[in-house]
Design a protein around this motif. Sequence first.
Motif, PDB file in Angstrom:
ATOM      1  N   TYR A  94      43.225  48.405  31.278  1.00  0.00           N
ATOM      2  CA  TYR A  94      42.952  47.815  32.577  1.00  0.00           C
ATOM      3  C   TYR A  94      42.338  46.655  32.576  1.00  0.00           C
ATOM      4  O   TYR A  94      41.503  46.201  31.931  1.00  0.00           O
ATOM      5  CB  TYR A  94      41.973  48.951  33.070  1.00  0.00           C
ATOM      6  CG  TYR A  94      41.258  48.424  34.269  1.00  0.00           C
ATOM      7  CD1 TYR A  94      42.128  47.937  35.626  1.00  0.00           C
ATOM      8  CD2 TYR A  94      40.094  48.719  34.840  1.00  0.00           C
ATOM      9  CE1 TYR A  94      41.586  47.476  36.656  1.00  0.00           C
ATOM     10  CE2 TYR A  94      39.695  48.524  36.057  1.00  0.00           C
ATOM     11  CZ  TYR A  94      40.119  47.940  37.049  1.00  0.00           C
ATOM     12  OH  TYR A  94      39.570  47.267  38.213  1.00  0.00           O
ATOM     13  N   PHE A  95      43.108  45.765  33.542  1.00  0.00           N
ATOM     14  CA  PHE A  95      42.388  44.500  33.821  1.00  0.00           C
ATOM     15  C   PHE A  95      42.010  44.209  35.275  1.00  0.00           C
ATOM     16  O   PHE A  95      42.895  44.865  36.268  1.00  0.00           O
ATOM     17  CB  PHE A  95      43.517  43.265  33.613  1.00  0.00           C
ATOM     18  CG  PHE A  95      44.037  42.641  32.181  1.00  0.00           C
ATOM     19  CD1 PHE A  95      43.442  41.606  31.598  1.00  0.00           C
ATOM     20  CD2 PHE A  95      44.947  43.599  31.393  1.00  0.00           C
ATOM     21  CE1 PHE A  95      43.906  41.199  30.593  1.00  0.00           C
ATOM     22  CE2 PHE A  95      44.912  43.296  30.173  1.00  0.00           C
ATOM     23  CZ  PHE A  95      44.599  41.998  29.715  1.00  0.00           C
ATOM     24  N   ASN A  96      40.796  43.943  35.522  1.00  0.00           N
ATOM     25  CA  ASN A  96      40.267  43.855  36.897  1.00  0.00           C
ATOM     26  C   ASN A  96      40.963  42.496  37.323  1.00  0.00           C
ATOM     27  O   ASN A  96      41.806  41.729  37.037  1.00  0.00           O
ATOM     28  CB  ASN A  96      39.137  44.167  37.154  1.00  0.00           C
ATOM     29  CG  ASN A  96      38.043  43.018  36.403  1.00  0.00           C
ATOM     30  OD1 ASN A  96      38.434  42.177  35.584  1.00  0.00           O
ATOM     31  ND2 ASN A  96      37.000  43.051  36.962  1.00  0.00           N
TER      32      ASN A  96
ATOM     33  N   TRP B 237      41.772  38.781  37.535  1.00  0.00           N
ATOM     34  CA  TRP B 237      41.708  37.738  36.361  1.00  0.00           C
ATOM     35  C   TRP B 237      42.555  36.642  37.066  1.00  0.00           C
ATOM     36  O   TRP B 237      43.155  36.771  38.234  1.00  0.00           O
ATOM     37  CB  TRP B 237      42.558  38.346  35.218  1.00  0.00           C
ATOM     38  CG  TRP B 237      41.633  38.765  34.327  1.00  0.00           C
ATOM     39  CD1 TRP B 237      41.075  39.976  33.974  1.00  0.00           C
ATOM     40  CD2 TRP B 237      41.287  38.280  33.061  1.00  0.00           C
ATOM     41  NE1 TRP B 237      40.392  40.262  32.985  1.00  0.00           N
ATOM     42  CE2 TRP B 237      40.318  38.823  32.195  1.00  0.00           C
ATOM     43  CE3 TRP B 237      41.365  36.836  32.587  1.00  0.00           C
ATOM     44  CZ2 TRP B 237      39.811  38.637  31.135  1.00  0.00           C
ATOM     45  CZ3 TRP B 237      40.808  36.427  31.544  1.00  0.00           C
ATOM     46  CH2 TRP B 237      39.906  37.280  30.644  1.00  0.00           C
TER      47      TRP B 237
ATOM     48  N   MET C  23      48.741  39.995  29.114  1.00  0.00           N
ATOM     49  CA  MET C  23      49.409  41.424  29.391  1.00  0.00           C
ATOM     50  C   MET C  23      50.377  41.664  28.486  1.00  0.00           C
ATOM     51  O   MET C  23      50.769  42.615  27.770  1.00  0.00           O
ATOM     52  CB  MET C  23      49.523  41.723  30.735  1.00  0.00           C
ATOM     53  CG  MET C  23      48.108  41.956  31.586  1.00  0.00           C
ATOM     54  SD  MET C  23      48.666  42.182  33.420  1.00  0.00           S
ATOM     55  CE  MET C  23      47.129  41.857  34.085  1.00  0.00           C
TER      56      MET C  23
ATOM     57  N   GLY D 237      46.085  47.090  36.478  1.00  0.00           N
ATOM     58  CA  GLY D 237      45.599  46.149  36.943  1.00  0.00           C
ATOM     59  C   GLY D 237      45.210  46.061  38.296  1.00  0.00           C
ATOM     60  O   GLY D 237      45.674  46.894  39.169  1.00  0.00           O
TER      61      GLY D 237
ATOM     62  N   HIS E  31      43.636  43.725  41.817  1.00  0.00           N
ATOM     63  CA  HIS E  31      43.186  42.454  42.346  1.00  0.00           C
ATOM     64  C   HIS E  31      42.840  42.583  43.954  1.00  0.00           C
ATOM     65  O   HIS E  31      43.713  43.276  44.493  1.00  0.00           O
ATOM     66  CB  HIS E  31      44.387  41.310  42.047  1.00  0.00           C
ATOM     67  CG  HIS E  31      43.824  40.053  41.926  1.00  0.00           C
ATOM     68  ND1 HIS E  31      43.829  39.123  43.284  1.00  0.00           N
ATOM     69  CD2 HIS E  31      43.610  39.059  40.866  1.00  0.00           C
ATOM     70  CE1 HIS E  31      43.448  37.988  42.901  1.00  0.00           C
ATOM     71  NE2 HIS E  31      43.261  37.855  41.682  1.00  0.00           N
TER      72      HIS E  31
ATOM     73  N   LEU F 124      49.376  40.763  38.465  1.00  0.00           N
ATOM     74  CA  LEU F 124      49.880  42.207  38.752  1.00  0.00           C
ATOM     75  C   LEU F 124      51.109  42.293  38.383  1.00  0.00           C
ATOM     76  O   LEU F 124      51.945  43.480  38.389  1.00  0.00           O
ATOM     77  CB  LEU F 124      49.438  42.470  40.360  1.00  0.00           C
ATOM     78  CG  LEU F 124      47.948  42.454  40.648  1.00  0.00           C
ATOM     79  CD1 LEU F 124      47.932  42.794  42.009  1.00  0.00           C
ATOM     80  CD2 LEU F 124      47.198  43.141  39.723  1.00  0.00           C
TER      81      LEU F 124
ATOM     82  N   CYS G 152      51.911  44.329  35.167  1.00  0.00           N
ATOM     83  CA  CYS G 152      51.424  45.582  35.099  1.00  0.00           C
ATOM     84  C   CYS G 152      52.068  46.640  35.130  1.00  0.00           C
ATOM     85  O   CYS G 152      53.122  46.493  35.919  1.00  0.00           O
ATOM     86  CB  CYS G 152      50.125  45.797  36.336  1.00  0.00           C
ATOM     87  SG  CYS G 152      49.013  44.614  35.846  1.00  0.00           S
TER      88      CYS G 152
ATOM     89  N   ALA H 275      49.515  49.026  39.345  1.00  0.00           N
ATOM     90  CA  ALA H 275      48.670  48.113  39.915  1.00  0.00           C
ATOM     91  C   ALA H 275      48.247  48.280  41.225  1.00  0.00           C
ATOM     92  O   ALA H 275      48.760  49.137  42.139  1.00  0.00           O
ATOM     93  CB  ALA H 275      49.373  46.707  40.296  1.00  0.00           C
TER      94      ALA H 275
END
Length: 346
Positions: A7-9, A11, A19, A35, A37, A45, A48, A51
């Motif tokens: 998981y990326f918040n 960015w 990714m 992800g 955003h 996103l 992902c 998302a």
Amino acid sequence: MTKTRIYFNRWFSVAYHYMNMIRNNEDGMQFEIYGTHSDPNNMALQACDHAELEPKVTGKEYIDFCVDFCRRHQIDLFIPRLHMLDISRNTHLFEEVGTKVLVCRDIELMEKLMEKDHFYESVRELGIMSIPDYFTVSNASQFKHAYEALTNAGHEVCFKPCNGEGGMGFRVIDNSRNPLEELSGHTQNRISFEDAFRAFSSVESFPNLMVMERLQGYEYSIDCLADSEGNLLAAVPRRKAGGRLRKLEQNADLLNIASEVASAYRIPYNFNIQMKYQNETPKLLEINPRMSGGLHVSCLSGINFPYLAVKLALGYEVGPLNPQYGILGSHVEQPLIMDEQKVRSH
């Protein structure tokens, strides 16, 4: 084969590359990338598998959102950027729902790194590298004193917020500006002393600024990879070489600085050291305890920085690494059809 969930918040948009570097790794490990955003059209996103829109909240509300996201989606590894300090303070909450967090857990160090003047003092005490001459100011009178002291010492002067990120708020003081000519040219990060002083005088105080000598030489970002204990595994100095050009150099001075920083601060996984030369001396700009905005260019060295950090955080070993130096790199835009159904609301 079970896929590891990452998981990326919120960015930078370049996380799109990171990714895909994780997904297209050299070991054939399988990942599912999530992800969030606040902007549903953020480019990151689009890389992902899943998302969602994240709320525009801070503090405990934001931590609660991220923890709940990890719980709902059974996230294995969280790679934060937004509110990274708050997340570092609350890694135990993520561990309680079964999620590891790729972040530096030294809270005192993280607090120093977020306030550049505090970190400069730490570097001065250790003596591991040179720092620019600077003053921390919070009102117009202090700003004037700092400017005069630096110019009397023979420096050109610039300033930036103590807790700014990237080039946000950075200005060079230039008293030879021609505002009329600038109206028909490119937007510049320059301001006269009088204009800056007038603006700062309009308020009683303002958030801390660093007023500092303007460094004139080559600027480098040193992208670094360390294990979970902060032992340095690879470092790639990346020099700005004009326009979008970047040169990956085997610069002995900067590689030694990377080693000294790793030994002193034990920052795990990905971190980035920004340096700029003044004559023959490299001086510190800042250190970011995360993947840098230009990391994808440093990956041309043959080191897959994003994936290897993930591999380390998941408990795997990473063997000897041998970056290739002497590479001139750049990047170009790539058109992409946006998937307007990519982002879901929770």
